[in-house]
Scaffold this motif. Structure first.
Motif: not given
Lengths: 160, 215
Positions: B74-86
């Motif tokens: 869930a944390i990793i998905h949140y990072l992906e949603d909010t800081r998409p690169n890379p």
């Protein structure tokens, strides 16, 4: 991977329930099962993962087989421990449902886990938020039609 | 933009904490660490102090953007949603699904069965139990990877699946699981450990790594 559920869709076969649900969300986005706000999405995933990684695997068939006579006691312990943490979180995130007032992936995880808790005779008294949300969800058609008591392979004695 | 640095509550050897450390490193997100020792004092994650941080009393927990999240994926998905690169998830929905399937297989199907609280219940059978869970899970995983893998778990780009794989292989090694039957897992793990993000996040290089285990 020799596991259920597995969904054969769009030319591929997927396993892992939350990976399947995410795929459905990515390809059939309406109605949505994850909020648009990233923080609320994270809460939905946190609750879903807590159930799908932190509770259910510890009381699934293959683990229970290893527990012998201690099976029911073990399952009750895992579920109670997991529900204790979940109740705390839901008191912060819940509206009508697990996160706010819209049905989400977290709700899809909650109802089956409460059914497991009932099967193992876990006392749900300490979890009023879980109980309230579960009751509200079971009134929805999607949760009724998908119920274990109404499936093609439901044994006669358990059929609704 | 967040005005405060994120804070990661974790344990050097927790495989779930390691996954989040890798994600933060890959995305170039600076953060502070507050170690939570899972063994000392009956488990510091159970203290009243930590409960105030995370009512779920679990590590990892990440305090970021004014909220506190637990559950590594869930944390990793949140990072992906909010800081998409890379990115850590492919754009193609089918490949995304494969990444999630592999991640969930490890994070739900293997790791929870051999984590601390379960092993405590196993007494003498602890190591045998852990080996059984990991071997069984790796057998299934090897099959899937033979279909999905390129240089890494899914194709040739590092994804969330790879973040789950490396810590789980480290657990396998700790429990002396024979990795001979899993050549694809072994090859991918080796390739990933050459990447800086996987090195800097390694359990042997954390603030709370005991001296005797330090790299």
């Amino acid at each position: 991977m020799q596991q259920v559920p597995a969904l054969k869709i769009d030319g591929i076969t997927l396993s892992q329930s939350l990976a399947i649900i995410h795929y459905l969300e990515d390809t059939r986005p309406n109605p949505r099962l994850l909020p648009q706000d990233p923080k609320k999405r994270a809460q939905v995933r946190m609750i879903s993962d807590h159930i799908a990684s932190g509770i259910q695997p510890l009381q699934n068939l293959s683990v229970l087989k290893q527990m012998g006579e201690r099976k029911t006691e073990w399952a009750q312990k895992c579920i109670a421990s997991g529900f204790q943490a979940l109740e705390q979180v839901l008191q912060q995130t819940a509206g009508r449902y697990c996160v706010g007032d819209e049905v989400s992936m977290a709700d899809l995880c909650l109802v089956p886990q409460v059914a497991n808790a009932e099967r193992f005779s876990v006392d749900l008294g300490p979890y009023p938020t879980i109980t309230r949300i579960n009751k509200a969800l079971l009134e929805l058609e999607a949760f009724k039609v998908s119920h274990p008591s109404r499936q093609p392979d439901t044994p006669a004695e358990l059929r609704a | 933009m967040a005005s405060e640095k994120p804070i990661l509550y974790g344990y050097f050897r927790s495989s779930c904490s390691w996954r989040v450390r890798i994600a933060l490193a890959l995305k170039g997100i600076a953060y502070d660490q507050v170690p939570v020792n899972l063994l000392k004092d009956g488990g510091q994650q159970l203290s009243a102090e930590f409960k105030a941080v995370n009512p779920m009393q679990q590590v990892p927990a990440l305090k970021i953007d004014g909220i506190t999240l637990s559950q590594s994926l869930a944390i990793i998905h949140y990072l992906e949603d909010t800081r998409p690169n890379p990115r850590l998830l492919p754009q193609d929905p089918k490949k995304r699904a494969q990444v999630r399937m592999i991640s969930d297989h490890i994070a739900s199907g293997i790791q929870p069965l051999q984590n601390l609280s379960v092993l405590k219940q196993m007494g003498e059978r602890k190591t045998e139990w852990a080996q059984k869970c990991i071997a069984s899970g790796f057998q299934a995983l090897e099959q899937v990877l033979q279909q999905t893998a390129g240089r890494y778990c899914v194709g040739d780009e590092v994804s969330m699946a790879d973040l789950c794989l490396v810590p789980q292989v480290a657990n396998a090694e700790r429990f002396s699981v024979d990795l001979g039957p899993y050549p694809t897992i072994t090859r991918i793990n080796k390739a990933l450990l050459e990447l800086e993000a996987f090195k800097v996040s390694h359990p042997s290089r954390q603030p709370d790594t005991p001296a005797e285990l330090r790299a």
